[in-house]
Design a protein around this motif. Sequence first.
Motif, PDB file in Angstrom:
ATOM      1  N   LYS A 213      38.520 -26.723 -54.929  1.00  0.00           N
ATOM      2  CA  LYS A 213      36.990 -27.582 -54.463  1.00  0.00           C
ATOM      3  C   LYS A 213      35.691 -26.313 -54.400  1.00  0.00           C
ATOM      4  O   LYS A 213      36.056 -25.513 -54.552  1.00  0.00           O
ATOM      5  CB  LYS A 213      37.376 -27.640 -53.098  1.00  0.00           C
ATOM      6  N   SER A 215      31.557 -26.421 -54.072  1.00  0.00           N
ATOM      7  CA  SER A 215      29.867 -27.355 -53.832  1.00  0.00           C
ATOM      8  C   SER A 215      29.132 -27.533 -55.375  1.00  0.00           C
ATOM      9  O   SER A 215      29.101 -27.044 -56.029  1.00  0.00           O
ATOM     10  CB  SER A 215      29.444 -26.417 -52.601  1.00  0.00           C
ATOM     11  N   VAL A 238      31.900 -31.081 -54.043  1.00  0.00           N
ATOM     12  CA  VAL A 238      31.993 -32.291 -52.720  1.00  0.00           C
ATOM     13  C   VAL A 238      30.843 -31.766 -52.144  1.00  0.00           C
ATOM     14  O   VAL A 238      30.588 -30.613 -52.185  1.00  0.00           O
ATOM     15  CB  VAL A 238      33.283 -32.155 -52.121  1.00  0.00           C
ATOM     16  N   SER A 240      28.625 -31.516 -48.473  1.00  0.00           N
ATOM     17  CA  SER A 240      27.924 -31.094 -47.412  1.00  0.00           C
ATOM     18  C   SER A 240      29.021 -31.933 -46.358  1.00  0.00           C
ATOM     19  O   SER A 240      29.728 -31.568 -45.172  1.00  0.00           O
ATOM     20  CB  SER A 240      27.120 -30.966 -47.033  1.00  0.00           C
ATOM     21  N   ASP A 242      32.073 -33.007 -47.561  1.00  0.00           N
ATOM     22  CA  ASP A 242      33.270 -33.112 -47.840  1.00  0.00           C
ATOM     23  C   ASP A 242      33.676 -34.344 -48.637  1.00  0.00           C
ATOM     24  O   ASP A 242      34.897 -34.923 -49.013  1.00  0.00           O
ATOM     25  CB  ASP A 242      34.703 -32.535 -46.816  1.00  0.00           C
ATOM     26  N   GLN A 243      33.130 -35.263 -49.073  1.00  0.00           N
ATOM     27  CA  GLN A 243      32.937 -36.031 -49.793  1.00  0.00           C
ATOM     28  C   GLN A 243      32.948 -35.519 -51.360  1.00  0.00           C
ATOM     29  O   GLN A 243      31.716 -35.034 -51.753  1.00  0.00           O
ATOM     30  CB  GLN A 243      31.630 -36.817 -49.693  1.00  0.00           C
ATOM     31  N   HIS A 308      36.576 -39.108 -49.023  1.00  0.00           N
ATOM     32  CA  HIS A 308      37.352 -37.186 -49.043  1.00  0.00           C
ATOM     33  C   HIS A 308      38.534 -37.033 -49.868  1.00  0.00           C
ATOM     34  O   HIS A 308      39.609 -37.630 -49.394  1.00  0.00           O
ATOM     35  CB  HIS A 308      37.384 -37.456 -47.745  1.00  0.00           C
TER      36      HIS A 308
END
Length: 324
Positions: A213, A215, A238, A240, A242-243, A308
Amino acid sequence: MSQTTAFIEAGKRTVAIESQAVSALQARIDQQFVKACEIILACQGRVIVTGMGKSGHIGGKMAATFASTGTPAFFVHPGEASHGDLGMVTKNDVVIAISNSGSSAEVLTLIPLFKRMQINIISMTGNPNSPLAQAADVNLDISIKEEACPLDLAPTSSTTVTLVMGDALAVALLEARGFTKEEFAFSHPGGALGRRLLIRASDLMHSGTELPKVSPDSLLSSALVEMTRTGFGMTTIVDSNDQLIGVFTDGDLRRNVDQGINLATATMAQVMNKKPKAIKASLLAAEALNVMEQRKITALVVEDDNNHPVGLLHMHDILRAGIV
């Protein structure tokens, strides 16, 4: 005539004779067949299949087919039944008694006992006027014009017709019960069928710290470190919350290098694939493999109902599980 020609002609003659015998069954899928299905469907116990000799061998296969398609069944040898195995039969059961002649002594010996237990008897005979057919509640006609054996002695066409009639019963009952692939898999857990129908993405996916993962504002260099850490040749991106908003793969890296992007300053938001393919954890692994093959990718993100990412499923995991 050469031996080679004789072999071919004998083989083709056998196939033709047995094919004709099976085709003749079409007209016998009638009210007697319907009644047999209704009796079995209403049965509170098991289907007991019995038969002597070659009929017994076919009966064993028939019972196995019933059992694996939602109709509890097992085969009882008529000779052994007369010496104790009859104790396996209960008053809630249904009997399918097979005898081409309808006069097999070992089978006929059991009929009065079944009658005393008030068990429904379905006979499968080649002679509707035989003792077995006359004693049964329902008789399914498995008569033939001729055996494929040139001596008209070895059961060939007759056993084939019996087998097909048994399959016809099993399939009709399967459909009547609404038997599903999942139910079929539960009776075949050890084979490839079971693996294909039971194993889901959730059983094979990598999750927790194994799931890469980053950002969207992460530098490309940071994403490459994450991809190297997990070893899947890709990472999820993802937000903020967590999608899942994107993925980045080795293929994306090559394409961006070809386009001359600045590897030192590029962020994930600039280079990621914004339309990632994700699947649910409940998806069958075999179906996930189909998705990978169609999209020509080697891994899929597994997400929950809130978008998620919860796991990563790799093609190698599916292949190692024997799902092909």
